[in-house]
Design an enzyme around this catalytic site. Structure first.
Site: not given
Length: 619
Positions: A120, A218, A239-242
């Site tokens: 990434k 993301s 961080t939250s679902g990425s």
């Protein structure tokens, strides 16, 4: 945006052609050991596993450089449309050749030896790729840059690479390139102002199961690339679902590890209290191999010091077909029901069928294993305070570690100004709402307000949430639809493994994203099922995910609407040249090459060297 997107897509393609033209000058092309045999009959790269590719290398049928050649060809086919890869590593062939030499000398580092992996775009590497800094490589003597998808950090340099990448190198992986990501890990614009997978540098990454599909974010490019076989797998961040959301939208496996299992050192942060690094891959076993390679303690990330083991578990050994037998799983309905609407009906139908399969496979499924408290508005407010204060502090700390900083950005205020002033960032069409809110808070991550928000979220995630449910009902893990699985694990630092569950039916009505540019729900769009557990329970979750995957093989039941056609053996890999000046060409050179015609690349050796010599100048 189209111009920028085409530039990045063709930059990847032309970069490869220039490399191949220069490298082939050393001699005749290599032929495979079995003349007349194509590797199509052996495997497809969108179905190949690490074990498959390792076995082929061990047999002498192919080499790491052949893999690099094949994957770059596949990238060049689809990237101008999908923008999954922001760039290819100009050192990839040379890294692969070194690993081939090691294998020939009898040294094999492990299952990842010679396997190409994508990273990434917010993770630092010691190559010459753009990804937020330019780093001197002690082995190759080369440089690289890193960006988080933004032009603000283009050309900046840092002093060392991320720990997870160093671990991959030590395991023998080839850093093939950088995967496109949502700019600043989707931490810039309001939801209706931007779109998952878009960045100023990388363009708009698209999902592959329906035209103009929202890839989620993301870690959009990481998931899309792994799904299409543009690399064997990829590293992603969450961080939250990425990790888990892009994985489910690309019909692949994603592992969001326990906070502290993998180092975040030299990864552009959002929240030190929520960020984690994990793998995405086509299978549970491949993801487990990658996780084993990158996990472990790191003095540069003190959150890893709390790991309850000195030696990282071999997560591949957890892949157990019989894992459901005697297992006890819970379904926290109150953690699911809040998110249900008409678009989730096909997902829930598949989820209920999956629960029946799990029961039939020997597990006890405890329904209504509910959380003691599931207050979405409360933990959302707290999480906003945590992430906004952490991002402001973490970004300043990261920028302070830059060795060179061409745009002289030192804090969030500087980044925000650059974004508004540079037309390539597409402001104000894509706003800076998140950053504006950061300034409105007027507190820091060391303030009492931020501390109290974090402690409240930990209670909701642990004793009032996941840990409490596991303990009260005597459970090994929770099982949930992926779309509802990530909220409490994100705020509590708990692990998730998502695997494919199904696809929207062919007659599904189209639902667009809030910006109106991407298809969020539509025919054949994939969705997933997730296994969630307590800290350090990755072995349990991997075993359950593997048992489900092997019984269903959902991934193989639907193909993307677009796939690369190039496979191993379609053309021969160019030989490496001892004196190749393998410099990544600039966007200006790429445009000039396109104007003059691609055929010129291969007309004479002098033309290819001319391009390489002019790599960092204008034609």
């Amino acid at each position: 945006m189209l111009g920028i997107s085409l530039r990045v897509g063709w930059l990847v393609y032309v970069s490869y052609l220039v490399l191949a033209a220069g490298l082939s000058a050393a001699g005749d092309s290599v032929t495979y050991p079995c003349p007349g045999t194509t590797l199509h009959s052996v495997l497809r790269l969108d179905e190949a596993s690490i074990e498959d590719l390792s076995a082929l290398q061990a047999s002498g049928l192919m080499r790491s450089v052949d893999l690099v050649h094949a994957y770059i060809q596949r990238i060049s086919e689809v990237n101008p449309l999908l923008h999954a890869v922001s760039e290819v590593n100009p050192d990839a062939f040379f890294i692969a050749q070194n690993l081939d030499n090691e294998r020939a000398a009898g040294r094999v580092r492990g299952p990842l030896h010679g396997i190409p992996i994508l990273i990434k775009d917010n993770i630092a590497t010691l190559d010459r790729m753009n990804n937020t800094g330019s780093i001197s490589c002690p082995v190759l003597g080369k440089e690289l840059t890193r960006k988080a998808g933004s032009f603000a950090l283009l050309g900046a340099s840092v002093s060392r690479e991320s720990t997870v990448v160093t671990k991959l190198r030590e395991a023998g992986a080839v850093m093939l390139g950088k995967a496109t990501m949502g700019e600043w890990a989707q931490w810039r614009s309001g939801r209706a102002s931007s779109s998952h997978g878009w960045s100023a540098y990388g363009g708009q990454c698209l999902g592959v199961y329906y035209p103009r599909q929202d890839p989620s974010g993301s870690s959009s490019g990481s998931a899309v690339a792994a799904s299409l076989g543009l690399a064997l797998g990829a590293l992603a961040t969450e961080t939250s679902g990425s990790i888990v959301l892009p994985a489910e939208k690309s019909n692949i496996v994603g592992i969001k590890p326990t906070l502290g299992l993998t180092s975040r050192s030299m990864v552009i942060p959002i929240s030190i209290r929520q960020d984690s690094i994990g793998p995405v891959a086509q299978s549970v076993k491949d993801a487990a191999i990658l996780l084993s390679a990158i996990a472990g303690k790191d003095t540069n990330d003190n959150w890893t010091s709390v790991q309850p083991f000195d030696k990282v578990p071999d997560y591949v050994k957890a892949c157990n077909y019989s894992a459901f037998k005697g297992a006890r799983l819970g379904v926290p309905r109150n953690g699911i029901d809040h998110f249900l609407d008409n678009n989730t009906k096909p997902i829930m139908a598949a989820f209920e069928a999956a629960l029946d399969l799990i029961r039939d496979s020997g597990a006890s499924v405890v329904d209504e294993a509910n959380f003691a408290l599931f207050d979405v508005p409360a933990f959302s407010r707290n999480s906003n305070v945590i992430m906004r204060t952490d991002f402001t502090a973490g970004l300043s700390a990261y920028l302070g570690m830059l060795k060179t900083n061409p745009n002289n950005v030192k804090n969030l205020a500087d980044i925000k100004k650059f974004t508004k002033d540079d037309s390539r960032e597409e402001y104000p069409d894509r706003d800076t709402h998140v950053w504006d809110s950061d300034f409105d808070l007027n507190i820091t991550n060391e303030s009492k307000e931020s501390y109290d928000a974090y402690q409240a979220n930990l209670r909701m995630a642990e004793e009032q949430g996941i840990i409490g449910a596991l303990d009260r009902f005597g459970l090994d893990a929770l099982v949930m639809p992926t779309f509802a699985s990530f909220h409490l694990p994100s705020i509590g630092g708990l692990p998730i493994v998502t695997v494919p569950l199904g696809f929207y039916p062919p007659d599904t009505a189209i639902a667009m994203n809030l910006k109106g540019t991407l298809v969020n729900v539509g025919p054949n769009v994939p969705f997933g099922i997730a296994f969630v557990g307590r800290q350090w329970s990755e072995e349990t979750l991997i075993s359950l995910a593997y048992a489900f995957e092997q019984r269903t093989m959902i991934r193989k039941k639907r193909k993307p609407y677009i796939t690369p056609t190039f496979e191993l053996g379609d053309s021969q890999t160019p030989l490496l040249s001892e004196d190749s000046n393998h410099t990544l060409i600039s966007s200006e050179v790429a445009h000039a090459v396109l104007k003059r015609g691609m055929s010129n690349l291969f007309s004479t050796r002098s033309w290819s060297w001319f391009l390489l010599a002019r790599a960092d100048s204008s034609l």
